[in-house]
Write a protein that holds these residues in place. Structure first.
Motif, PDB file in Angstrom:
ATOM      1  N   GLU A 173      74.860  39.333  35.329  1.00  8.55           N
ATOM      2  CA  GLU A 173      76.199  39.871  35.597  1.00  8.55           C
ATOM      3  C   GLU A 173      75.429  40.929  36.922  1.00  8.55           C
ATOM      4  OE1 GLU A 173      77.673  42.183  32.497  1.00  8.55           O
ATOM      5  OE2 GLU A 173      79.044  40.548  32.135  1.00  8.55           O
ATOM      6  N   ARG A 174      74.314  41.261  36.738  1.00  9.09           N
ATOM      7  CA  ARG A 174      73.723  42.122  37.845  1.00  9.09           C
ATOM      8  C   ARG A 174      72.192  42.024  37.825  1.00  9.09           C
ATOM      9  NH1 ARG A 174      75.850  47.445  39.677  1.00  9.09           N
ATOM     10  NH2 ARG A 174      77.905  46.707  38.302  1.00  9.09           N
ATOM     11  N   VAL A 175      71.600  42.221  38.980  1.00  9.91           N
ATOM     12  CA  VAL A 175      70.376  42.262  39.335  1.00  9.91           C
ATOM     13  C   VAL A 175      69.961  43.401  40.110  1.00  9.91           C
ATOM     14  CG1 VAL A 175      68.417  41.151  40.711  1.00  9.91           C
ATOM     15  CG2 VAL A 175      70.285  39.681  39.701  1.00  9.91           C
ATOM     16  N   VAL A 176      68.823  44.201  39.461  1.00  9.61           N
ATOM     17  CA  VAL A 176      68.190  45.329  40.001  1.00  9.61           C
ATOM     18  C   VAL A 176      66.744  45.107  40.003  1.00  9.61           C
ATOM     19  CG1 VAL A 176      68.106  47.851  40.231  1.00  9.61           C
ATOM     20  CG2 VAL A 176      70.176  46.877  39.443  1.00  9.61           C
ATOM     21  N   VAL A 177      66.128  45.251  41.184  1.00 11.13           N
ATOM     22  CA  VAL A 177      64.802  44.897  41.283  1.00 11.13           C
ATOM     23  C   VAL A 177      64.100  45.804  42.125  1.00 11.13           C
ATOM     24  CG1 VAL A 177      64.757  42.522  40.521  1.00 11.13           C
ATOM     25  CG2 VAL A 177      65.069  42.961  42.739  1.00 11.13           C
ATOM     26  N   LEU A 178      62.739  46.249  41.939  1.00  6.03           N
ATOM     27  CA  LEU A 178      61.981  47.010  42.988  1.00  6.03           C
ATOM     28  C   LEU A 178      61.173  45.866  43.594  1.00  6.03           C
ATOM     29  CD1 LEU A 178      60.347  49.889  41.196  1.00  6.03           C
ATOM     30  CD2 LEU A 178      61.260  49.602  43.429  1.00  6.03           C
ATOM     31  N   ILE A 179      61.376  45.488  45.025  1.00 10.06           N
ATOM     32  CA  ILE A 179      60.810  44.628  45.673  1.00 10.06           C
ATOM     33  C   ILE A 179      60.106  45.163  47.051  1.00 10.06           C
ATOM     34  CG2 ILE A 179      62.106  42.644  44.910  1.00 10.06           C
ATOM     35  CD1 ILE A 179      63.899  42.693  47.468  1.00 10.06           C
ATOM     36  N   LEU A 191      64.956  32.979  51.476  1.00 14.81           N
ATOM     37  CA  LEU A 191      65.580  34.261  50.587  1.00 14.81           C
ATOM     38  C   LEU A 191      66.651  34.731  50.959  1.00 14.81           C
ATOM     39  CD1 LEU A 191      65.225  36.096  47.954  1.00 14.81           C
ATOM     40  CD2 LEU A 191      63.729  37.569  49.432  1.00 14.81           C
ATOM     41  N   SER A 192      66.915  35.079  52.210  1.00 19.13           N
ATOM     42  CA  SER A 192      68.272  35.553  52.492  1.00 19.13           C
ATOM     43  C   SER A 192      69.529  34.528  52.487  1.00 19.13           C
ATOM     44  CB  SER A 192      68.213  36.069  53.825  1.00 19.13           C
ATOM     45  OG  SER A 192      67.962  35.101  54.909  1.00 19.13           O
ATOM     46  N   LEU A 193      68.989  33.264  52.800  1.00 12.23           N
ATOM     47  CA  LEU A 193      69.999  32.051  52.827  1.00 12.23           C
ATOM     48  C   LEU A 193      70.492  32.254  51.249  1.00 12.23           C
ATOM     49  CD1 LEU A 193      71.876  30.049  53.907  1.00 12.23           C
ATOM     50  CD2 LEU A 193      69.608  28.618  53.606  1.00 12.23           C
ATOM     51  N   MET A 194      69.506  32.052  50.098  1.00 14.63           N
ATOM     52  CA  MET A 194      69.821  32.000  49.125  1.00 14.63           C
ATOM     53  C   MET A 194      70.662  33.017  48.358  1.00 14.63           C
ATOM     54  SD  MET A 194      67.027  32.014  45.782  1.00 14.63           S
ATOM     55  CE  MET A 194      66.814  33.766  46.137  1.00 14.63           C
ATOM     56  N   LEU A 195      70.604  34.325  48.952  1.00 12.21           N
ATOM     57  CA  LEU A 195      71.309  35.597  48.493  1.00 12.21           C
ATOM     58  C   LEU A 195      72.772  35.141  49.044  1.00 12.21           C
ATOM     59  CD1 LEU A 195      68.783  38.559  49.012  1.00 12.21           C
ATOM     60  CD2 LEU A 195      69.461  37.431  46.967  1.00 12.21           C
ATOM     61  N   ALA A 196      72.797  34.891  50.342  1.00  9.79           N
ATOM     62  CA  ALA A 196      74.133  34.786  50.930  1.00  9.79           C
ATOM     63  C   ALA A 196      74.996  33.510  50.147  1.00  9.79           C
ATOM     64  CB  ALA A 196      73.948  34.544  52.290  1.00  9.79           C
ATOM     65  N   LEU A 197      74.392  32.557  49.805  1.00  9.98           N
ATOM     66  CA  LEU A 197      75.075  31.633  49.196  1.00  9.98           C
ATOM     67  C   LEU A 197      75.495  31.922  47.768  1.00  9.98           C
ATOM     68  CD1 LEU A 197      72.994  28.616  50.280  1.00  9.98           C
ATOM     69  CD2 LEU A 197      75.085  29.143  51.200  1.00  9.98           C
ATOM     70  N   SER A 198      74.911  32.871  47.036  1.00 13.16           N
ATOM     71  CA  SER A 198      74.857  32.954  45.524  1.00 13.16           C
ATOM     72  C   SER A 198      75.313  34.472  45.230  1.00 13.16           C
ATOM     73  CB  SER A 198      73.685  32.783  44.972  1.00 13.16           C
ATOM     74  OG  SER A 198      72.479  33.586  45.230  1.00 13.16           O
ATOM     75  N   SER A 199      75.667  35.140  46.021  1.00 16.20           N
ATOM     76  CA  SER A 199      75.930  36.644  45.774  1.00 16.20           C
ATOM     77  C   SER A 199      77.401  37.101  46.059  1.00 16.20           C
ATOM     78  CB  SER A 199      74.609  37.490  46.399  1.00 16.20           C
ATOM     79  OG  SER A 199      73.464  37.183  46.019  1.00 16.20           O
ATOM     80  N   LEU A 200      77.856  37.935  45.420  1.00 14.03           N
ATOM     81  CA  LEU A 200      79.051  38.396  45.950  1.00 14.03           C
ATOM     82  C   LEU A 200      78.775  39.736  46.618  1.00 14.03           C
ATOM     83  CD1 LEU A 200      81.178  38.783  42.641  1.00 14.03           C
ATOM     84  CD2 LEU A 200      81.629  37.304  44.613  1.00 14.03           C
ATOM     85  N   SER A 201      77.551  40.628  46.283  1.00 17.68           N
ATOM     86  CA  SER A 201      77.067  41.512  47.531  1.00 17.68           C
ATOM     87  C   SER A 201      75.721  41.794  47.144  1.00 17.68           C
ATOM     88  CB  SER A 201      78.061  42.771  47.101  1.00 17.68           C
ATOM     89  OG  SER A 201      78.024  43.166  45.540  1.00 17.68           O
ATOM     90  N   ALA A 236      61.411  48.850  47.729  1.00 10.75           N
ATOM     91  CA  ALA A 236      62.862  49.181  47.830  1.00 10.75           C
ATOM     92  C   ALA A 236      63.576  48.812  46.470  1.00 10.75           C
ATOM     93  CB  ALA A 236      63.527  48.518  48.895  1.00 10.75           C
ATOM     94  N   VAL A 237      64.603  49.762  45.870  1.00 12.86           N
ATOM     95  CA  VAL A 237      65.266  49.167  44.770  1.00 12.86           C
ATOM     96  C   VAL A 237      66.538  48.578  45.421  1.00 12.86           C
ATOM     97  CG1 VAL A 237      66.681  50.113  43.048  1.00 12.86           C
ATOM     98  CG2 VAL A 237      64.709  51.247  43.571  1.00 12.86           C
ATOM     99  N   PHE A 238      66.585  47.170  45.144  1.00 16.15           N
ATOM    100  CA  PHE A 238      67.713  46.214  45.585  1.00 16.15           C
ATOM    101  C   PHE A 238      68.594  45.773  44.456  1.00 16.15           C
ATOM    102  CE2 PHE A 238      68.252  42.024  47.869  1.00 16.15           C
ATOM    103  CZ  PHE A 238      68.847  42.186  48.869  1.00 16.15           C
ATOM    104  N   GLU A 239      69.720  45.877  44.914  1.00 17.09           N
ATOM    105  CA  GLU A 239      70.728  45.751  43.825  1.00 17.09           C
ATOM    106  C   GLU A 239      71.591  44.300  44.423  1.00 17.09           C
ATOM    107  OE1 GLU A 239      74.490  47.564  41.637  1.00 17.09           O
ATOM    108  OE2 GLU A 239      74.314  47.890  43.686  1.00 17.09           O
ATOM    109  N   ILE A 240      71.833  43.296  43.645  1.00 20.11           N
ATOM    110  CA  ILE A 240      72.660  42.105  43.556  1.00 20.11           C
ATOM    111  C   ILE A 240      73.586  42.112  42.613  1.00 20.11           C
ATOM    112  CG2 ILE A 240      72.489  39.465  44.074  1.00 20.11           C
ATOM    113  CD1 ILE A 240      69.226  39.979  44.427  1.00 20.11           C
ATOM    114  N   ILE A 241      75.020  41.506  43.071  1.00 19.09           N
ATOM    115  CA  ILE A 241      75.814  41.328  42.207  1.00 19.09           C
ATOM    116  C   ILE A 241      75.977  39.659  42.473  1.00 19.09           C
ATOM    117  CG2 ILE A 241      78.174  41.498  41.484  1.00 19.09           C
ATOM    118  CD1 ILE A 241      76.533  44.200  41.292  1.00 19.09           C
ATOM    119  N   PRO A 242      75.745  38.854  41.398  1.00 20.18           N
ATOM    120  CA  PRO A 242      75.630  37.540  41.711  1.00 20.18           C
ATOM    121  C   PRO A 242      77.235  36.973  41.690  1.00 20.18           C
ATOM    122  CG  PRO A 242      74.114  38.187  39.979  1.00 20.18           C
ATOM    123  CD  PRO A 242      74.868  39.155  40.388  1.00 20.18           C
TER     124      PRO A 242
END
Length: 297
Positions: free
Chosen positions: A138-144, A172-182, A203-209
């Motif tokens: 439901e949500r991704v929060v990672v330190l990268i 990576l950025s293409l993968m995120l664009a294709l699979s993420s709401l935000s 950075a603390v990075f948050e993704i909403i798939p």
């Protein structure tokens, strides 16, 4: 919150030291931990998968928030330490290499979140395994690494008008664009927030798939097919895209250049020059053309 002196003492008792090859940098800053927890928005009883828990700094905080934590730890000594430390709590540690394990059997059938201080070396692989499996979190929060997060965000914001030049895309950025709401950078994290300090800023990075069922509808094609072609396109990043894609048996450079022109892309473009929308348009053109790029494997 562990201090560097606490970490050194535990490592000494375990008869080990931080392993650079496993990306072992332990979080020692309370404000960063709070930022991760705020972004994670844990609800009581929620399942969280954590990769590379180390000595359990983030694990402990997640458990205190009411999460059920499944952790995958490659270091055998750390896995044993964690099993003892969190005995009797809603916690399970799996000793093994997260890059080679199927995660879904561990998280079960319930909704889950992916919250981790990721080893830098597996960032792209870990995000792909999280975002592109049959039941994304439901949500991704990672330190990268900060530069990885910033480049991904630049590509995702490419159409916003903030940039004089179009941001470059990578896999990576293409993968995120294709699979993420935000996606968003929650905060930047200086090297001093870890022990031992890495040589990079994080950075603390948050993704909403994006739910799987919405992805094909949004892009007009299965995003897996887009990534399949993009991997070929990025194989030799300094070459023009037409040269990379024309390596396939049924494509000539002239045909690829024609397809690029038909979807409004410069035929001399490199893979990094295409936005997610342009990649989707190009791959749909390949489908119409019956390219073997989409039937390999």
């Amino acid at each position: 919150m562990m201090k560097p002196s606490d970490i050194r003492e535990i490592l000494r008792d375990l008869g080990t030291s931080p392993k650079k090859g496993l990306g072992q940098h332990f979080l020692v800053d309370q404000s960063v931990l709070h930022a991760i927890l705020d972004a994670a928005d844990i609800r009581n009883g929620e399942t969280v998968l954590e990769i590379g828990p180390g000595l359990g700094v983030l694990t402990d905080a997640l458990l205190r928030q009411g999460a059920t934590v499944i952790a995958i730890e490659q270091d055998k000594k750390f896995a044993a330490f964690l099993e003892h430390r969190f005995l009797g709590q809603p916690f399970r540690v799996v000793q093994g290499d997260a890059a080679h394990l199927d995660w879904l059997p561990f998280v079960g059938s319930s909704p889950w979140k992916f919250i981790s201080n990721l080893p830098y070396g597996i960032t792209s692989l870990a995000l792909r395994k999280a975002l592109w499996n049959e039941r994304p979190p439901e949500r991704v929060v990672v330190l990268i690494q900060r530069d990885v997060a910033e480049r991904a965000m630049d590509s995702l914001r490419g159409a916003s008008g903030k940039y004089k030049a179009k941001p470059k895309t990578n896999l990576l950025s293409l993968m995120l664009a294709l699979s993420s709401l935000s996606a968003r950078i929650v905060r930047r994290v200086p090297a001093k927030c870890f022990y031992p300090a890495p040589k990079v800023v994080s950075a603390v990075f948050e993704i909403i798939p994006m739910p799987l069922g919405e992805r094909t509808e949004k892009w007009g094609i299965d995003p897996e097919k887009i990534m399949e072609v993009a991997k070929v396109g990025f194989a030799h990043p300094r070459k023009v895209l037409a040269s990379n894609l024309s390596r396939e048996k049924d494509l000539t450079k002239a045909i690829v250049e024609q397809f690029l022109e038909e979807v409004g892309v410069n035929p001399k473009a490199r893979a990094e020059d295409l936005s997610a929308e342009e990649w989707a348009a190009l791959v749909k053109r390949f489908v119409v053309g019956g390219s073997s790029l989409l039937v390999h494997g």
